[in-house]
Design a protein around this motif. Sequence first.
Motif, PDB file in Angstrom:
ATOM      1  N   LYS A  35       8.035   6.264   4.861  1.00  0.00           N
ATOM      2  CA  LYS A  35       6.705   6.298   5.631  1.00  0.00           C
ATOM      3  C   LYS A  35       5.253   5.954   4.683  1.00  0.00           C
ATOM      4  CE  LYS A  35       4.231   9.258   9.181  1.00  0.00           C
ATOM      5  NZ  LYS A  35       3.711   9.993   9.592  1.00  0.00           N
TER       6      LYS A  35
ATOM      7  N   LEU B 183       6.731   2.403   4.628  1.00  0.00           N
ATOM      8  CA  LEU B 183       6.638   1.674   5.999  1.00  0.00           C
ATOM      9  C   LEU B 183       5.023   1.016   6.081  1.00  0.00           C
ATOM     10  CD1 LEU B 183       9.416   3.640   8.118  1.00  0.00           C
ATOM     11  CD2 LEU B 183       9.199   0.429   7.971  1.00  0.00           C
ATOM     12  N   LEU B 184       3.954   2.537   6.157  1.00  0.00           N
ATOM     13  CA  LEU B 184       2.816   1.954   6.542  1.00  0.00           C
ATOM     14  C   LEU B 184       1.990   0.889   5.359  1.00  0.00           C
ATOM     15  CD1 LEU B 184       0.036   2.828   7.730  1.00  0.00           C
ATOM     16  CD2 LEU B 184       0.293   4.590   5.692  1.00  0.00           C
ATOM     17  N   SER B 185       2.424   0.799   4.294  1.00  0.00           N
ATOM     18  CA  SER B 185       2.350  -0.300   2.387  1.00  0.00           C
ATOM     19  C   SER B 185       3.273  -1.531   3.626  1.00  0.00           C
ATOM     20  CB  SER B 185       3.365   0.099   1.856  1.00  0.00           C
ATOM     21  OG  SER B 185       2.989  -1.215   0.841  1.00  0.00           O
ATOM     22  N   GLN B 186       4.542  -1.630   3.975  1.00  0.00           N
ATOM     23  CA  GLN B 186       4.845  -3.113   4.291  1.00  0.00           C
ATOM     24  C   GLN B 186       4.276  -3.457   5.586  1.00  0.00           C
ATOM     25  OE1 GLN B 186       8.699  -2.556   4.870  1.00  0.00           O
ATOM     26  NE2 GLN B 186       9.547  -2.115   3.003  1.00  0.00           N
ATOM     27  N   SER B 187       3.756  -2.626   6.189  1.00  0.00           N
ATOM     28  CA  SER B 187       2.916  -2.979   7.501  1.00  0.00           C
ATOM     29  C   SER B 187       1.620  -4.172   7.311  1.00  0.00           C
ATOM     30  CB  SER B 187       2.704  -1.599   8.726  1.00  0.00           C
ATOM     31  OG  SER B 187       2.022  -1.835   9.494  1.00  0.00           O
ATOM     32  N   LEU B 188       0.861  -3.048   6.665  1.00  0.00           N
ATOM     33  CA  LEU B 188      -0.457  -3.730   5.808  1.00  0.00           C
ATOM     34  C   LEU B 188      -0.129  -4.578   5.481  1.00  0.00           C
ATOM     35  CD1 LEU B 188      -3.620  -2.206   5.712  1.00  0.00           C
ATOM     36  CD2 LEU B 188      -2.933  -1.080   3.147  1.00  0.00           C
ATOM     37  N   SER B 189       0.816  -4.848   4.890  1.00  0.00           N
ATOM     38  CA  SER B 189       1.249  -6.229   4.032  1.00  0.00           C
ATOM     39  C   SER B 189       1.189  -7.233   4.933  1.00  0.00           C
ATOM     40  CB  SER B 189       2.543  -6.172   2.687  1.00  0.00           C
ATOM     41  OG  SER B 189       2.337  -5.136   2.423  1.00  0.00           O
ATOM     42  N   LYS B 190       1.633  -6.966   5.438  1.00  0.00           N
ATOM     43  CA  LYS B 190       1.638  -8.239   7.521  1.00  0.00           C
ATOM     44  C   LYS B 190       0.675  -8.232   7.624  1.00  0.00           C
ATOM     45  CE  LYS B 190       7.222  -6.831   7.606  1.00  0.00           C
ATOM     46  NZ  LYS B 190       7.742  -6.680   8.531  1.00  0.00           N
ATOM     47  N   LYS B 191      -0.035  -7.089   8.083  1.00  0.00           N
ATOM     48  CA  LYS B 191      -0.970  -6.984   8.906  1.00  0.00           C
ATOM     49  C   LYS B 191      -1.930  -8.820   7.583  1.00  0.00           C
ATOM     50  CE  LYS B 191      -1.228  -3.311  11.398  1.00  0.00           C
ATOM     51  NZ  LYS B 191      -2.015  -1.446  12.026  1.00  0.00           N
TER      52      LYS B 191
END
Length: 110
Positions: free
Chosen positions: A4, A7-15
């Motif tokens: 989790k 996924l949160l880290s990847q989502s934040l990086s993408k944002k």
Amino acid sequence: MSQKSSLLSQSLSKKVLAAVSTVFLLLFIGQYSLARYIISRSYSSLEQEQILTNAERLQQTVNKEVEEIEGLTKDWGWWIDSYEYAQSRDVAYEEARACHQLSQMTQAAI
């Protein structure tokens, strides 16, 4: 939980990447638009100056051509009178030329 957070880290990086990319894209578009506006305005003023310069040169050329044509027509006009005199020996031509020469001599003496 590590999945989790991953996924949160990847989502934040993408944002963050999307936000930074958007900011750079907007800056590029703004800079391009501003540069295009400034350059087109400068070219417009240069074109106006060239138009005025070319119009002045055209006017000078036309004036020079008119002067040359005037000289030719006067020359031909005098020769036509002389040619007609040679054909007819008209006394009026002799009197007109004598008066013309007399007025030129008078002006030269003054």
